[in-house]
Structure formats: structure tokens, C-alpha cells
Write an enzyme that holds these catalytic residues in place. Structure first.
Site, PDB file in Angstrom:
ATOM      1  N   GLU A  38       1.009  -7.257  -3.970  1.00 33.30           N
ATOM      2  CA  GLU A  38       0.393  -6.698  -5.169  1.00 33.30           C
ATOM      3  C   GLU A  38       1.477  -6.670  -6.248  1.00 33.30           C
ATOM      4  OE1 GLU A  38      -1.311  -2.774  -4.813  1.00 33.30           O
ATOM      5  OE2 GLU A  38      -1.822  -2.767  -6.945  1.00 33.30           O
ATOM      6  N   ARG A 262       5.821  -2.936  10.251  1.00 35.39           N
ATOM      7  CA  ARG A 262       6.555  -3.107   9.012  1.00 35.39           C
ATOM      8  C   ARG A 262       8.028  -2.779   9.233  1.00 35.39           C
ATOM      9  NH1 ARG A 262       3.408  -1.036   4.917  1.00 35.39           N
ATOM     10  NH2 ARG A 262       5.126  -0.881   3.484  1.00 35.39           N
ATOM     11  N   LYS A 272       7.116   0.887  -2.759  1.00 35.69           N
ATOM     12  CA  LYS A 272       7.250   0.488  -4.151  1.00 35.69           C
ATOM     13  C   LYS A 272       7.089   1.687  -5.075  1.00 35.69           C
ATOM     14  CE  LYS A 272       4.657  -3.269  -3.589  1.00 35.69           C
ATOM     15  NZ  LYS A 272       3.810  -4.428  -3.898  1.00 35.69           N
TER      16      LYS A 272
HETATM   17  P1  ATP Z   1       4.556  -0.812  -0.518  1.00 35.54           P
HETATM   18  O1  ATP Z   1       4.015   0.260   0.352  1.00 35.54           O
HETATM   19  O2  ATP Z   1       6.028  -0.934  -0.510  1.00 35.54           O
HETATM   20  O3  ATP Z   1       3.982  -0.809  -1.898  1.00 35.54           O
HETATM   21  P2  ATP Z   1       2.663  -2.770   0.172  1.00 35.54           P
HETATM   22  O4  ATP Z   1       2.292  -3.084   1.575  1.00 35.54           O
HETATM   23  O5  ATP Z   1       1.698  -2.007  -0.633  1.00 35.54           O
HETATM   24  O6  ATP Z   1       4.084  -2.144   0.190  1.00 35.54           O
HETATM   25  P3  ATP Z   1       2.174  -5.345  -0.866  1.00 35.54           P
HETATM   26  O7  ATP Z   1       2.650  -5.920  -2.142  1.00 35.54           O
HETATM   27  O8  ATP Z   1       0.750  -5.036  -0.735  1.00 35.54           O
HETATM   28  O9  ATP Z   1       3.043  -4.062  -0.625  1.00 35.54           O
HETATM   29  O10 ATP Z   1       2.683  -6.208   0.353  1.00 35.54           O
HETATM   30  C1  ATP Z   1       2.612  -7.600   0.424  1.00 35.54           C
HETATM   31  C2  ATP Z   1       2.781  -8.019   1.831  1.00 35.54           C
HETATM   32  O11 ATP Z   1       4.054  -7.600   2.328  1.00 35.54           O
HETATM   33  C3  ATP Z   1       1.732  -7.400   2.725  1.00 35.54           C
HETATM   34  O12 ATP Z   1       1.243  -8.375   3.606  1.00 35.54           O
HETATM   35  C4  ATP Z   1       2.469  -6.320   3.456  1.00 35.54           C
HETATM   36  O13 ATP Z   1       1.932  -6.108   4.701  1.00 35.54           O
HETATM   37  C5  ATP Z   1       3.895  -6.863   3.511  1.00 35.54           C
HETATM   38  N1  ATP Z   1       4.861  -5.773   3.547  1.00 35.54           N
HETATM   39  C6  ATP Z   1       5.004  -4.777   2.663  1.00 35.54           C
HETATM   40  N2  ATP Z   1       5.951  -3.914   3.043  1.00 35.54           N
HETATM   41  C7  ATP Z   1       6.441  -4.380   4.210  1.00 35.54           C
HETATM   42  C8  ATP Z   1       7.447  -3.932   5.133  1.00 35.54           C
HETATM   43  N3  ATP Z   1       8.146  -2.809   4.911  1.00 35.54           N
HETATM   44  N4  ATP Z   1       7.670  -4.669   6.233  1.00 35.54           N
HETATM   45  C9  ATP Z   1       6.979  -5.801   6.448  1.00 35.54           C
HETATM   46  N5  ATP Z   1       6.027  -6.273   5.647  1.00 35.54           N
HETATM   47  C10 ATP Z   1       5.747  -5.576   4.528  1.00 35.54           C
HETATM   48 MG    MG Z   2      -0.260  -2.796  -1.044  1.00 35.07          MG
END
Ligand code: ATP
Ligand code: MG
Length: 562
Positions: A38, A262, A272
Site C-alpha cells: 500500500e 512477518r 508504517k
Molecule cells: P505495515 O503494517 O508496516 O503498514 P502492511 O502489511 O500494511 O505493513 P503493505 O504495504 O500492505 O504493508 O505490505 C505489502 C506486502 O508486504 C504485504 O504482502 C505484506 O504482507 C508484506 N509485509 C509487510 N510487512 C511485512 C513484514 N514485517 N514481514 C514480511 N512481510 C511484510
Molecule cells: Mg497493509
């Protein structure tokens, strides 16, 4: 830089699933993955794990990997983030096949929503957000049906169209799937597909005032792109039945969702939202502050893409959440840079040494090996003269046991140069502070060995006073002072766990003259000190170095134990 430092990857459970599909022919032997961030912030090291997995699988199987912006949340998303994501993925060494936006699919998603309504599988609901939550029930109690659940298809079609036309205020209505309010899986209790939000979108402008929820947009976007393996993190495991329900209702291509754990790292935060908080409240200098666990921060700090990929390969992927020590990441960059960073000499906390038996005005050039780990790196010349600087830490007036550096009457080797021995300690009479060390050098030991076979225990680094360049050195440490900064009592801000000493700036370090030519992004080992990278703030004549990671200081360890 080459890939020569990369280690081979084993077969993880995700690849095992892909192997099974290839054996059964489920996707006709095709592999198409995607990385779907995102664009609401910069990518962090957790994303790198997902990137390495998705792009790595595509590469291993001769498949493809798309980059898709999961941009269904217009109030939080920005073009700056889109650009940074593309830049970071490329820098990590990956090239996507298709570049897409969930917002490319808004028309199709809306058409599919109408289809669900016509099938009696979705309805417009007038409950408020709070009421929806209340009606949803809990993990132990079933929910209750919304009073709007049995609206006719015609009424629903008319209302969704009026929602789309902008007739209703934000939050006043939603479109919900009609599934099962008593489902043990809360995600299946009539989830919201669309919400009303009068907000401008970075791609679609003001065309829409209803926006798809993550669950409605995500699986269908995967399906449109004909993704085979939709890899996501464990918290989406409970969403998989919903992912499949939508696709089954629509009768469209069904990818296999696979969940993995994760990445969590000690001494930092990975959400984020929290990283944005640090940037916004100016706890750090920006998304690329070298203390940030963002890809941009790690890059500016001096991490190599190879070290990050090696780190991701080393931690592997699994189905159980865990926390990885920051030292594992640090070791990955140490290991990589050990093989390829040129060695140079830099003195961070200088004290002057005068060689009383060295001719004044004389300068000689000594050969210094650029990288003992890499013979092809060659050697360079370093100037040597009567006045030098060494580290304050490398001298003790009263040396403790096992202290093999310089001390009165004690001989040490100057790296690539000569043996020296201290015979006089000069102090400021007013403060008692040591200002100069008077030493003699042994001309017979040029290059660092005594012809009489005499040994010294210690070797220290130095710079020649007249030729040394002044530099700013930024010593970075953990962003947070405790391993788990999220662990705070109720009502306490996690930011109380920020490390106040995460940045210590040394304004007047002295570096050898060969570094005058160093360019932004160049990485070096400052011998005996650590790995350093020329920062983006650096200017010719005003060098700025970031400490990427320290070397393991054996003396500090001995002293700590004592
Ligand atoms: P955050 O909670 O940091 O905002 P998010 O999962 O909302 O993370 P996205 O931009 O939606 O962030 O994530 C993009 C991709 O990266 C998704 O497939 C997510 O599962 C993966 N991802 C995000 N954070 C991690 C992590 N800490 N370890 C492994 N994969 C991750
Ligand atoms: Mg997300």
C-alpha cells in the site's frame, strides 16, 4: 557490484507448495506472484522479506512477479510513496513484470459488486460503523443480522448507484456481502465491500467517492492479473475463506493464498504507522534517516542490496511468528563488506603523536593494502610524517593488564608503518589533560616488521597530521533502547523507548587523504573501527560518513568483563 556474495537458498514451505502445484498441474506449471504494497509509507526491511520471497520464487521457477500498488485508501496514499516503492524494489535488485494499481480495477470491481447484488449476495447497509461493530458479535458470540440485510435487489442496485453518484455523506452507508452473521470466522460476518469516502485519489482523482475495502479489492486484483500464488503474512490466514468466497461467487480465476510469518526485528519498529509518526514528529530526519528500518534508511546508512537479500535468505520463511535479532542483519552487512569494502584509516577521537626522532618537514609514502580479503583490490600510498594522530582510546597512561596498545615505555606497531614507543606524555598544565604524546619511531621497522625479530602485541591505526582530512562522522546505534519497543504498559507511548543516543555526531574526525575523492554512497572499512558510508549530506571538502556497523571491538569486551 556482483552477486558473488550471495548464498544459495533452500526449499522453504512456500516453494514446497509451488512444487506440489507444478506436479499436480494446478496452474499449468505457471508461476505468477506479486508484491502488493500500500503506498502509504516507505518500504521497510519487513517488506524486503516479502519482496525477496515473491520475486525470488518467480525467478526460481522461470515465472513472473508483478508490482501492484494496493491503493484503496486515498486519504493515506501519496505519489511520493509510489515512487519510493518502485525505487526501493529496483535497488534491492528486482524488476517487476507488470506494474499495476488496484485503482486500475475500480471499474471492474464495481461491476462485480453489482453482480453480487444481483445474485442476492450483497446489500447496502445503513448501519453506522459503530453499529456494524456492535452487530458483528465477538469471537465467542454470533453476530446479528443487519435490519437492512433483506433489501430487494432493485433497492440495493438503486442505492449503490446513488452512493457512487455521491448523494450520501461519508460513512452513512456501506455495501456488504451477505454471508453468515453466525460464522465462527468473524471475517465472514457480512464484511464491508465499499465505504463512502469523498476524497481525491492519487490515480483516479475525484471519479470515485466509494472505495473498495482491502478484502474486496485484493483477491479480485490478484484474480484479474491471474496470479497463481498470492503470498501474504499470517494475519490474513483468517481472511482466506473470504478471499475464496468472493472468487467462488464470481466464478473467476482462483489464486492460492499462502501465508507466512512477518519479519520482526529487535530494537526497532516495523509498522508504517509508527515509522510515519517518527518522520512527522521529527524524531528522525526523514524516511531515509539512517536509523530507520526502511529500505531507504538502510541504503543511506550504507547497507548493500546483497546484504539485505542474504539476510532474507538466511532468516528463511516459516509459519510461526518470531523476532530476529538486529545482530543478524548487522552480521549480514559485515560479512558482505568484509569481502569488498576497501580498508582506510580514520581517527575518530584524535590525540597528537610527535615522533621526536623523525626529521621535521619529511614526508614518506607507505604502501597500504586496500583489502586483505581481496588481493585484486591492490594497494595505495599513505603519507607518513613527524606529526600524526592516533585514537585517544589507543593510549593509556597507566595501562591495565592485557592492554597492548600505546603506553609509556610500551611499543606498538603503526599499521603499514613503523614501531613506535612513547617516552613522554605532554599535558596542559592548567587542566591536566593530555595534549601530545612524544614518541620515537624505529626506522628499521618500515612496513611493520623488525629485522631483529622483535614482536609487538598491538597494531593501531593513525593518520598523518598535515595531510589528514577533517570529516564529520555520524555514529548510529539502535533506534530503540530496548529489544521490544512495542512492549509498553497501557497508556505509555512506545516512543519513550526511543534511544536518545541513536545518533552521536563526531564533528572533527580525521581521515587519510585518499578519502578526499570518496563519493556519496562509497563504503569503507575504517580499520579497527567499523564500516562507513559517505552520506548524501557529504560535500567535497566537507565529508560526512555514516557508521553502517561497528567491528567487534575485542578490547571493549575484555574491559567490560573485567
Ligand atoms: P505495515 O503494517 O508496516 O503498514 P502492511 O502489511 O500494511 O505493513 P503493505 O504495504 O500492505 O504493508 O505490505 C505489502 C506486502 O508486504 C504485504 O504482502 C505484506 O504482507 C508484506 N509485509 C509487510 N510487512 C511485512 C513484514 N514485517 N514481514 C514480511 N512481510 C511484510
Ligand atoms: Mg497493509
Amino acid at each position: 557490484m556482483t552477486d558473488s556474495t550471495e548464498k544459495p537458498r533452500g526449499v522453504d514451505f512456500v516453494r514446497e507448495i509451488v512444487n506440489e502445484h507444478n506436479a499436480s498441474g494446478r496452474f499449468g506449471g505457471k508461476v505468477l506472484t506479486r508484491f502488493p504494497p500500500e503506498p502509504n509509507g516507505y518500504l521497510h526491511i519487513g517488506h524486503a522479506k516479502s519482496i525477496c520471497l515473491n520475486f525470488g520464487i518467480a525467478k526460481d521457477y522461470g515465472g513472473k512477479c508483478n508490482l501492484r500498488m494496493d491503493d484503496t485508501n486515498p486519504t493515506k496514499e501519496e505519489v511520493e510513496y509510489v515512487e519510493s516503492i518502485k525505487n526501493d524494489v529496483r535497488w534491492l535488485g528486482f524488476q517487476w513484470d507488470g506494474m499495476y494499481y488496484a485503482s486500475d480495477y475500480f471499474d471492474q470491481l464495481y461491476a462485480w459488486a453489482l453482480e453480487l447484488i444481483k445474485k442476492g449476495k450483497a446489500y447496502v447497509c445503513d448501519l453506522t460503523g459503530d453499529q456494524i461493530r456492535e452487530y458483528r458479535g465477538t469471537l465467542t458470540q454470533p453476530g446479528k443480522n443487519s435490519p437492512y440485510r433483506d433489501r430487494s435487489v432493485e433497492e440495493n442496485l438503486a442505492l449503490i448507484e446513488r452512493m457512487r453518484q455521491g448523494e450520501f455523506p461519508d460513512g452513512s452507508r456501506t455495501l456488504r456481502a451477505k454471508i453468515d452473521m453466525a460464522s465462527p470466522n468473524v471475517n465472514l460476518r457480512d464484511p464491508v465491500l465499499y465505504r463512502i469516502l469523498h476524497a481525491e485519489h492519487h490515480n483516479t482523482g475525484n471519479k470515485w467517492c466509494i472505495y473498495a475495502m482491502y478484502d474486496w479489492a485484493h483477491g479480485q486484483s490478484d484474480s484479474i492479473e491471474r496470479i497463481t500464488h498470492s503470498i501474504c503474512t499470517l494475519e490474513f490466514e483468517n481472511h482466506r475463506p473470504l478471499y475464496e468466497w468472493f472468487i467462488d461467487q464470481l466464478g473467476i480465476h482462483k489464486p492460492q493464498q499462502i501465508e507466512f510469518a512477518r519479519l520482526n526485528l529487535t530494537y526497532t519498529v516495523m509498522s508504517k504507522r509508527k515509522l510515519l509518526e517518527l518522520v512527522r514528529d521529527k524524531h528522525v530526519a526523514g524516511w531515509d534517516d539512517p536509523r530507520m528500518p526502511t529500505i531507504a534508511g538502510l541504503r543511506r546508512r550504507g547497507y548493500t542490496p546483497e546484504s539485505i537479500r542474504n539476510f532474507c535468505a538466511e532468516i528463511g520463511v516459516s509459519k510461526t511468528d518470531s523476532v530476529i535479532g538486529m545482530n543478524v542483519l548487522e552480521n549480514a552487512v559485515r560479512e558482505d563488506l568484509n569481502k569488498r569494502a576497501p580498508r582506510v584509516m580514520a581517527v575518530l577521537k584524535p590525540i597528537k603523536v610527535v615522533l621526536t626522532n623523525y626529521p621535521a618537514g619529511q614526508v614518506e609514502e607507505l604502501d597500504a593494502v586496500n583489502n586483505p580479503e581481496d588481493p585484486s583490490a591492490g594497494s595505495r600510498k599513505v603519507p607518513f610524517s613527524r606529526e600524526l594522530y592516533i585514537e585517544q582510546d589507543d593510549f593509556r597512561e597507566v595501562p591495565p593488564k592485557k592492554y597492548y596498545r600505546l603506553a609509556p615505555g610500551q611499543e606498538v606497531r603503526l599499521r603499514w608503518a613503523f614501531f613506535i614507543k612513547c617516552h613522554e606524555v605532554i599535558k596542559d598544565p592548567a587542566t591536566g589533560e593530555i595534549t601530545e604524546l612524544h614518541c620515537t619511531y624505529d626506522p628499521e621497522t618500515r612496513g611493520g616488521n623488525a629485522p631483529d625479530g622483535r614482536k609487538v602485541q598491538g597494531t593501531i591505526h593513525w593518520v598523518s597530521a598535515a595531510q589528514a582530512q577533517r570529516a564529520e562522522v555520524r555514529l548510529y546505534d539502535h533506534l530503540c533502547k530496548v529489544p521490544d519497543p512495542d512492549d509498553v504498559p497501557q497508556g505509555v507511548d512506545w516512543k519513550t523507548n526511543l534511544n536518545p543516543e541513536s545518533l552521536v555526531t563526531v564533528k572533527d574526525a580525521l581521515v587519510e587523504p585518499s578519502l578526499t575523492k570518496a563519493a556519496t554512497g562509497d563504503r569503507f572499512q575504517f580499520e579497527r573501527v567499523g564500516y562507513f558510508c559517505v552520506d548524501t549530506d557529504s560535500q567535497p571538502g566537507a565529508l560526512v560518513f555514516n557508521r553502517i556497523v561497528s567491528l567487534k571491538d575485542t578490547w571493549a569486551k575484555i574491559e567490560k568483563k573485567a
